[in-house]
Design a protein around this motif. Structure first.
Motif, PDB file in Angstrom:
ATOM      1  N   PRO A 211       8.118  11.274   1.276  1.00  0.00           N
ATOM      2  CA  PRO A 211       7.338  12.495   1.514  1.00  0.00           C
ATOM      3  C   PRO A 211       6.266  12.719   0.452  1.00  0.00           C
ATOM      4  N   GLU A 212       6.581  12.382  -0.788  1.00  0.00           N
ATOM      5  CA  GLU A 212       5.614  12.565  -1.879  1.00  0.00           C
ATOM      6  C   GLU A 212       4.429  11.602  -1.727  1.00  0.00           C
ATOM      7  N   GLU A 213       4.726  10.366  -1.344  1.00  0.00           N
ATOM      8  CA  GLU A 213       3.653   9.386  -1.150  1.00  0.00           C
ATOM      9  C   GLU A 213       2.757   9.770   0.020  1.00  0.00           C
ATOM     10  N   LYS A 214       3.371  10.235   1.105  1.00  0.00           N
ATOM     11  CA  LYS A 214       2.563  10.650   2.270  1.00  0.00           C
ATOM     12  C   LYS A 214       1.696  11.859   1.907  1.00  0.00           C
ATOM     13  N   ALA A 215       2.224  12.752   1.110  1.00  0.00           N
ATOM     14  CA  ALA A 215       1.442  13.917   0.666  1.00  0.00           C
ATOM     15  C   ALA A 215       0.238  13.462  -0.149  1.00  0.00           C
ATOM     16  N   ALA A 216       0.400  12.418  -0.953  1.00  0.00           N
ATOM     17  CA  ALA A 216      -0.717  11.895  -1.742  1.00  0.00           C
ATOM     18  C   ALA A 216      -1.782  11.285  -0.824  1.00  0.00           C
ATOM     19  N   TRP A 217      -1.364  10.608   0.237  1.00  0.00           N
ATOM     20  CA  TRP A 217      -2.315  10.067   1.219  1.00  0.00           C
ATOM     21  C   TRP A 217      -3.089  11.212   1.876  1.00  0.00           C
ATOM     22  N   ARG A 218      -2.369  12.228   2.294  1.00  0.00           N
ATOM     23  CA  ARG A 218      -3.026  13.368   2.957  1.00  0.00           C
ATOM     24  C   ARG A 218      -4.064  14.018   2.035  1.00  0.00           C
ATOM     25  N   LYS A 219      -3.686  14.192   0.777  1.00  0.00           N
ATOM     26  CA  LYS A 219      -4.595  14.828  -0.174  1.00  0.00           C
ATOM     27  C   LYS A 219      -5.837  13.973  -0.389  1.00  0.00           C
ATOM     28  N   ALA A 220      -5.642  12.655  -0.501  1.00  0.00           N
ATOM     29  CA  ALA A 220      -6.782  11.753  -0.714  1.00  0.00           C
ATOM     30  C   ALA A 220      -7.730  11.742   0.485  1.00  0.00           C
ATOM     31  N   LEU A 221      -7.185  11.955   1.680  1.00  0.00           N
ATOM     32  CA  LEU A 221      -7.993  11.870   2.899  1.00  0.00           C
ATOM     33  C   LEU A 221      -8.515  13.224   3.383  1.00  0.00           C
ATOM     34  N   GLU A 222      -8.074  14.305   2.758  1.00  0.00           N
ATOM     35  CA  GLU A 222      -8.531  15.638   3.155  1.00  0.00           C
ATOM     36  C   GLU A 222     -10.052  15.779   3.150  1.00  0.00           C
ATOM     37  N   PRO A 223     -10.751  15.246   2.142  1.00  0.00           N
ATOM     38  CA  PRO A 223     -12.208  15.428   2.107  1.00  0.00           C
ATOM     39  C   PRO A 223     -12.952  14.795   3.292  1.00  0.00           C
ATOM     40  N   VAL A 224     -12.312  13.857   3.998  1.00  0.00           N
ATOM     41  CA  VAL A 224     -12.993  13.173   5.106  1.00  0.00           C
ATOM     42  C   VAL A 224     -13.367  14.161   6.213  1.00  0.00           C
ATOM     43  N   THR A 225     -12.449  15.071   6.546  1.00  0.00           N
ATOM     44  CA  THR A 225     -12.734  16.049   7.603  1.00  0.00           C
ATOM     45  C   THR A 225     -13.905  16.936   7.209  1.00  0.00           C
TER      46      THR A 225
ATOM     47  N   LEU B 254       0.861  -1.186   0.000  1.00  0.00           N
ATOM     48  CA  LEU B 254       0.000   0.000   0.000  1.00  0.00           C
ATOM     49  C   LEU B 254       0.896   1.234   0.000  1.00  0.00           C
ATOM     50  N   ARG B 255       1.148   1.762  -1.175  1.00  0.00           N
ATOM     51  CA  ARG B 255       2.005   2.943  -1.301  1.00  0.00           C
ATOM     52  C   ARG B 255       1.214   4.176  -1.748  1.00  0.00           C
ATOM     53  N   GLN B 256       0.297   3.966  -2.663  1.00  0.00           N
ATOM     54  CA  GLN B 256      -0.506   5.050  -3.208  1.00  0.00           C
ATOM     55  C   GLN B 256      -1.969   4.839  -2.816  1.00  0.00           C
ATOM     56  N   PRO B 257      -2.743   5.906  -2.738  1.00  0.00           N
ATOM     57  CA  PRO B 257      -4.173   5.742  -2.451  1.00  0.00           C
ATOM     58  C   PRO B 257      -4.857   4.751  -3.390  1.00  0.00           C
ATOM     59  N   ALA B 258      -4.416   4.714  -4.637  1.00  0.00           N
ATOM     60  CA  ALA B 258      -5.027   3.803  -5.612  1.00  0.00           C
ATOM     61  C   ALA B 258      -4.836   2.337  -5.240  1.00  0.00           C
ATOM     62  N   ASP B 259      -3.841   2.037  -4.419  1.00  0.00           N
ATOM     63  CA  ASP B 259      -3.576   0.648  -4.029  1.00  0.00           C
ATOM     64  C   ASP B 259      -4.676   0.069  -3.133  1.00  0.00           C
ATOM     65  N   PHE B 260      -5.490   0.938  -2.555  1.00  0.00           N
ATOM     66  CA  PHE B 260      -6.575   0.480  -1.673  1.00  0.00           C
ATOM     67  C   PHE B 260      -7.828   0.062  -2.440  1.00  0.00           C
ATOM     68  N   ARG B 261      -7.880   0.405  -3.717  1.00  0.00           N
ATOM     69  CA  ARG B 261      -9.127   0.238  -4.468  1.00  0.00           C
ATOM     70  C   ARG B 261      -9.626  -1.211  -4.424  1.00  0.00           C
ATOM     71  N   GLY B 262     -10.854  -1.367  -3.931  1.00  0.00           N
ATOM     72  CA  GLY B 262     -11.496  -2.669  -3.908  1.00  0.00           C
ATOM     73  C   GLY B 262     -11.137  -3.558  -2.733  1.00  0.00           C
ATOM     74  N   LEU B 263     -10.195  -3.145  -1.882  1.00  0.00           N
ATOM     75  CA  LEU B 263      -9.814  -3.970  -0.735  1.00  0.00           C
ATOM     76  C   LEU B 263     -10.867  -3.906   0.369  1.00  0.00           C
ATOM     77  N   LYS B 264     -11.115  -5.037   1.003  1.00  0.00           N
ATOM     78  CA  LYS B 264     -12.035  -5.084   2.153  1.00  0.00           C
ATOM     79  C   LYS B 264     -11.194  -4.841   3.407  1.00  0.00           C
ATOM     80  N   MET B 265     -11.383  -3.673   4.018  1.00  0.00           N
ATOM     81  CA  MET B 265     -10.560  -3.271   5.156  1.00  0.00           C
ATOM     82  C   MET B 265     -11.383  -3.280   6.439  1.00  0.00           C
ATOM     83  N   ARG B 266     -10.900  -4.004   7.429  1.00  0.00           N
ATOM     84  CA  ARG B 266     -11.601  -4.081   8.720  1.00  0.00           C
ATOM     85  C   ARG B 266     -11.515  -2.733   9.448  1.00  0.00           C
ATOM     86  N   ILE B 267     -12.638  -2.323  10.027  1.00  0.00           N
ATOM     87  CA  ILE B 267     -12.661  -1.122  10.857  1.00  0.00           C
ATOM     88  C   ILE B 267     -13.454  -1.388  12.138  1.00  0.00           C
ATOM     89  N   GLN B 268     -13.228  -0.521  13.122  1.00  0.00           N
ATOM     90  CA  GLN B 268     -14.149  -0.442  14.241  1.00  0.00           C
ATOM     91  C   GLN B 268     -15.406   0.261  13.739  1.00  0.00           C
TER      92      GLN B 268
END
Length: 340
Positions: free
Chosen positions: A304-318, A166-180
């Motif tokens: 740093p570039e990969e983490k920035a991509a994660w942050r950008k992908a998750l910004e809309p959640v807030t 899991l390096r890029q946000p796109a790597d999560f596509r379609g994965l079943k991820m356990r959550i609380q």
């Protein structure tokens, strides 16, 4: 045949024992039965939460001089994480340390602010929030639910695991991820293109082993003690979110304690909290080292570039969760987290 004066027959011994028992019961010589606190939690004893619970037991029994007996039940021995809060409200247990995500489904949605991705820069910011005015007000939200908040305990920052890198946000596509159970965590994984799956913590290992879920997010100590690294091939050191706990008690039970005992338990909880928060960092570091040494799982450091991509992908959640959690709560949280 005469009996020697220093010996008692069976009948005399029974009579003497009965008389002694009556004297103790009637005269109040028997110590009052201790107050029992059942402290239930869902993690292993050697996690930060487990060690904190054991430390509280030790200190509570010491400071109350045995007036209180604390029974600790780890690893979901009594209740799974979906059941434990209701059990506390009903009085089946007296103390829990559920993750902060548990209070959203209970109606205290403001607690879900802790679940927002990348909202906490570090532990120092976290402490400013939990020790400040907002931390106290959040506990007040639980009073109407029959719950008294006693302390905030750390676990740590979360990492992602799966059977693919899991390096890029796109790597999560379609994965079943356990959550609380958390609307924020649902939104987080949907923002990444994954499919969130609510699952009890005690069932995650089997879920990963059988492919019911593809991956999960958790702290290193929780992953290691539950052996998730044995059924996951990769983990990304993302530090994208935080897991902490609120130590809570049944309000009616707590208010009904003698004031002196309550004060002694407050002292025990304050010291157990300091201990639990100190060991959390070490436990997570040790767990990470042990999993790396096992050779069973590969860890990924984000650039740093990969983490920035994660942050950008998750910004809309807030923004998406503002109406649910409360704009004022989010803004106050961010202010307190930034305050130096």
């Amino acid at each position: 045949m005469s009996r020697s004066p220093g010996r008692l027959g069976p009948l005399s011994r029974r009579a003497l024992c009965a008389a002694a028992t009556l004297l103790m019961l009637g005269g109040g010589a028997v110590a009052q039965a201790p107050i029992v606190i059942k402290f239930s939690h869902v993690t292993a004893p050697d996690t930060p939460k487990g060690r904190g619970a054991d430390k509280f037991k030790e200190l509570a029994e010491k400071y109350t001089g045995g007036k209180v007996k604390v029974e600790v039940y780890p690893n979901s021995q009594l209740f799974k994480d979906k059941e434990e809060v209701e059990a506390l409200q009903l009085g089946a247990v007296q103390m829990l340390a559920p993750s902060l995500a548990k209070f959203g489904p209970l109606g205290a949605k403001e607690f879900e602010v802790f679940d927002l991705p990348y909202i906490l820069p570090d532990k120092a910011a976290l402490r400013r929030v939990t020790d400040g005015a907002l931390g106290k007000r959040l506990f007040e939200k639980l009073e109407s639910k029959g719950i008294t908040g006693l302390a905030y305990w750390d676990n740590g920052f979360k990492i992602m695991s799966a059977n693919k890198p899991l390096r890029q946000p796109a790597d999560f596509r379609g994965l079943k991820m356990r959550i609380q159970s958390s609307k924020v965590l649902e939104a987080q994984f949907r923002a990444l293109g994954a499919i969130p799956q609510v699952m009890a913590f005690s069932e995650v290992y089997q879920g990963m082993q059988t492919g019911v879920v593809d991956g999960s997010e958790n702290t290193p100590s929780n992953m290691f003690t539950q052996k998730h690294h044995e059924v996951q091939k990769f983990a990304t050191l993302s530090d994208h979110g935080y897991i902490g706990y609120a130590v809570i008690t049944n309000k009616k039970f707590w208010d009904g304690l003698p004031a002196e005992v309550r004060g002694q338990l407050d002292k025990a909880m304050a010291e157990a909290t300091t201990y639990a928060n100190e060991v959390a960092g070490k436990d997570n570091a040790d767990a990470l080292s042990a999993m790396k040494a096992s050779g069973k799982i590969t860890f990924i450091d984000l650039t740093p570039e990969e983490k920035a991509a994660w942050r950008k992908a998750l910004e809309p959640v807030t923004a998406e969760m503002t109406k649910r959690v409360g704009k004022d709560v989010i803004e106050e949280f961010q202010r307190e987290a930034r305050t130096q």
